[in-house]
Design an enzyme around this catalytic site. Structure first.
Site, PDB file in Angstrom:
ATOM      1  N   GLY A 173     -28.814  30.618  60.308  1.00  0.00           N
ATOM      2  CA  GLY A 173     -28.330  29.238  60.367  1.00  0.00           C
ATOM      3  C   GLY A 173     -28.784  28.556  61.640  1.00  0.00           C
ATOM      4  O   GLY A 173     -28.375  28.948  62.740  1.00  0.00           O
ATOM      5  N   GLY A 195     -28.367  25.327  62.654  1.00  0.00           N
ATOM      6  CA  GLY A 195     -27.747  24.008  62.721  1.00  0.00           C
ATOM      7  C   GLY A 195     -27.132  23.697  64.068  1.00  0.00           C
ATOM      8  O   GLY A 195     -27.570  24.199  65.110  1.00  0.00           O
ATOM      9  N   GLY A 207     -25.543  27.248  65.484  1.00  0.00           N
ATOM     10  CA  GLY A 207     -26.480  28.340  65.679  1.00  0.00           C
ATOM     11  C   GLY A 207     -27.558  28.054  66.700  1.00  0.00           C
ATOM     12  O   GLY A 207     -27.819  28.883  67.599  1.00  0.00           O
ATOM     13  N   THR A 209     -16.335  21.935  52.405  1.00  0.00           N
ATOM     14  CA  THR A 209     -15.160  21.795  51.548  1.00  0.00           C
ATOM     15  C   THR A 209     -15.594  21.814  50.088  1.00  0.00           C
ATOM     16  O   THR A 209     -16.570  21.157  49.718  1.00  0.00           O
ATOM     17  CB  THR A 209     -14.438  20.470  51.849  1.00  0.00           C
ATOM     18  OG1 THR A 209     -14.080  20.452  53.239  1.00  0.00           O
ATOM     19  CG2 THR A 209     -13.179  20.319  51.004  1.00  0.00           C
ATOM     20  N   GLU A 226     -19.443  18.470  70.315  1.00  0.00           N
ATOM     21  CA  GLU A 226     -20.757  17.832  70.289  1.00  0.00           C
ATOM     22  C   GLU A 226     -20.829  16.761  71.366  1.00  0.00           C
ATOM     23  O   GLU A 226     -19.875  16.036  71.616  1.00  0.00           O
ATOM     24  CB  GLU A 226     -21.020  17.247  68.905  1.00  0.00           C
ATOM     25  CG  GLU A 226     -21.313  18.320  67.876  1.00  0.00           C
ATOM     26  CD  GLU A 226     -21.658  17.744  66.521  1.00  0.00           C
ATOM     27  OE1 GLU A 226     -22.463  16.800  66.453  1.00  0.00           O
ATOM     28  OE2 GLU A 226     -21.107  18.241  65.520  1.00  0.00           O
ATOM     29  N   ASN A 265      -8.579  23.251  66.249  1.00  0.00           N
ATOM     30  CA  ASN A 265      -9.042  21.955  65.747  1.00  0.00           C
ATOM     31  C   ASN A 265      -7.890  21.127  65.189  1.00  0.00           C
ATOM     32  O   ASN A 265      -7.862  19.903  65.342  1.00  0.00           O
ATOM     33  CB  ASN A 265     -10.125  22.148  64.685  1.00  0.00           C
ATOM     34  CG  ASN A 265     -11.488  22.393  65.304  1.00  0.00           C
ATOM     35  OD1 ASN A 265     -11.706  22.103  66.480  1.00  0.00           O
ATOM     36  ND2 ASN A 265     -12.406  22.922  64.521  1.00  0.00           N
ATOM     37  N   CYS A 298     -15.836  19.205  61.815  1.00  0.00           N
ATOM     38  CA  CYS A 298     -14.804  20.250  61.837  1.00  0.00           C
ATOM     39  C   CYS A 298     -13.372  19.780  61.600  1.00  0.00           C
ATOM     40  O   CYS A 298     -12.639  20.403  60.843  1.00  0.00           O
ATOM     41  CB  CYS A 298     -14.862  20.990  63.166  1.00  0.00           C
ATOM     42  SG  CYS A 298     -16.328  22.007  63.364  1.00  0.00           S
TER      43      CYS A 298
END
EC number: 1.1.1.22
Length: 481
Positions: free
Chosen positions: A8, A10, A13, A90, A161, A220, A272
């Site tokens: 991964g 993204g 990763g 989801t 982020e 979260n 998230c």
């Protein structure tokens, strides 16, 4: 040489492995992905994601002990530790649709690991997964192991982020969950030793598997709850004449509460928060805890309410119609310093204005036009699935949406402007110039509280700022959801 492979490439990763390679020069780190365009981008001068500081880290390590490849099976076969950082979107249909995490990609990765492995491996959950996913993955690996030993660890990411590289350099904590067996504890130590290259050992927390998995969802959920709490308070502040910034400061000085995540806004976004809360709700419901599930549902309901309330404020302020009016949208990413648009509040605000026949002129310094148009045309939750599986609305929005290259072009001849991302450049715009080039009356709807409302009113704007005392113009025009 220890070899690490991450499946991964993204937002999690790529940056995580890049920093790991930088801090552990004696370890060979390879990031693999089946997407050839994504891997090509990681190997180019234009990385597939924008994150401050990431490019420098990649350039320092790439080709030395950091590699990016589409040959997934080869590098899994050669590795000692395999991180799995694939999507857990989801579910859009079937049991748990709209709430439960879809573990299709995780299961596929686990079966591939079992199929190609010829030596014992530590398999690390890096994706956000439901509690007890490790147990399911462990069963898949064990039943397909051909005598090879696999140890499963949970090592959830806690990156924000926009500050991911800083977070990776100096994490609040690193969490590692594993089995309470001799082999499980050995695996935990092996991963802890990797992180200990740059993270103080006392900040590496070791737990059982289930605690590590649930801790990520809980973290979260708690952060999103704080945002929804201050946003709920912002509505009350507007109704009473209080200032949400002053209230949040007064509350945040209480050391038991603290000041972080108390900035009122148009709503939270990102990949998230909503996804993890929906997952948490589903887990509560499956375990016969409806009261707990309903508590967390309210966090999402308040977030949706805030976005609707903002869009309604725009319409009601402008004589209760935006039909045919140009509205400038400044910012589309879910937060500053990232090009990520997943679950950005801008999608819901823009779609609601488009439904009222507004003409939108959108500017964001990091988000491409193609991404904006795709987001505004996509069904809910489909953003988190691969492009071929995304369901695009047939009607399209091209006639009502224009994506431009700077804020001044976006606001020229506009009736109003909405600030939906807190990019620093928006604070230093020449608002006198913008005002002179807008239709009158000229409206500013600040969804991030980044502008000086007093100065803008002196220029001549009618200003709405989230949770602030209302402009006299707006007091008689309530935003009714």
């Amino acid at each position: 040489m220890v070899k690490i492979c991450c499946i991964g490439a993204g937002y999690v990763g790529g940056p995580t492995m890049a920093v790991m390679a930088l801090k552990c020069p004696e370890i060979e780190v390879t990031v693999v992905d089946i997407s050839e365009p994504r891997i090509n981008a990681w190997n180019s001068d234009r990385l597939p994601i924008y994150e401050p500081g990431l490019e420098d880290v990649v350039k320092q390590c790439r080709g030395k002990n950091l590699f990016f490849s589409t040959d997934v099976e080869k590098h899994v076969f050669e590795s000692d530790i395999v991180f799995v950082s694939v999507n857990t979107p989801t579910k859009t249909q079937g049991l748990g649709a709209g709430k439960a995490a879809d573990l299709t990609y995780w299961e596929s990765a686990a079966r591939m690991i079992a199929d190609v492995s010829k030596s014992s491996k530590i398999v690390v959950e890096k994706s956000t997964v439901p509690v007890r996913t490790a147990e399911a993955i462990e069963k898949i690996l064990t039943h397909n192991s051909k005598g090879i030993e696999f140890q499963i660890l949970s090592n959830p990411e806690f990156l924000a982020e926009g500050t991911a590289i800083k977070d990776l350099y100096n994490p609040d904590r690193v969490l590692i969950g594993g089995r309470d067996t001799a082999a499980g504890q050995k695996a935990i130590k092996a991963l802890r030793d990797v992180y200990a290259h740059w993270v103080p050992v006392e900040q590496i927390i070791c737990t059982n598997l289930w605690s590590a998995e649930l801790s990520k969802l809980a973290a979260n959920a708690f952060l999103a709850q704080r945002i929804s709490s201050v946003n709920a308070m912002s509505a009350l502040c507007e109704a009473t004449g209080a200032d949400v910034t002053q209230v949040a400061h007064a509350v945040g000085t209480d050391t038991r509460i603290g000041p972080k995540f108390l900035n009122a806004s148009v709503g939270f976004g990102g990949s998230c928060f909503q996804k993890d809360i929906l997952n948490l709700i589903y887990i509560c419901e499956c375990n016969g805890l409806p009261e707990a599930a309903n508590y967390w549902k309210q966090v999402i309901k308040v977030n949706d309410y805030q976005k609707i309330r903002f869009a309604n404020r725009v319409v009601s302020s402008m004589f209760n119609t935006v039909s045919g009016k140009k509205i400038a949208i400044l910012g589309f990413a879910f937060k500053k310093d990232t090009g990520d648009t997943r679950e950005t509040p801008a999608i819901d605000v823009c779609n609601r204005l488009v439904a009222d026949k507004a003409k939108l002129s959108i500017y964001d310094p990091q988000v491409l036009e193609e991404q904006i148009r795709r987001d505004l045309s996509m069904a809910r939750f489909d953003w988190d699935h691969p492009v071929p599986l995304q369901q695009i609305k047939a009607e399209g929005i091209s006639e009502q949406v224009n994506v431009v290259s700077d804020a001044y072009e976006a606001t020229k001849d506009a009736h109003g402007l909405c600030i939906l991302t807190e990019w620093d450049e928006f604070k230093s715009l020449d608002f006198k110039k913008i005002f002179d080039n807008m239709q009158k009356p000229a409206f500013v709807f600040d969804g991030r509280n980044v502008v000086d409302a007093v100065k803008l009113r002196e220029i001549g704007f009618i200003v709405y700022s989230i949770g602030k005392p209302l402009d006299s113009w707006l007091k008689d025009m309530p935003a009714v959801a």
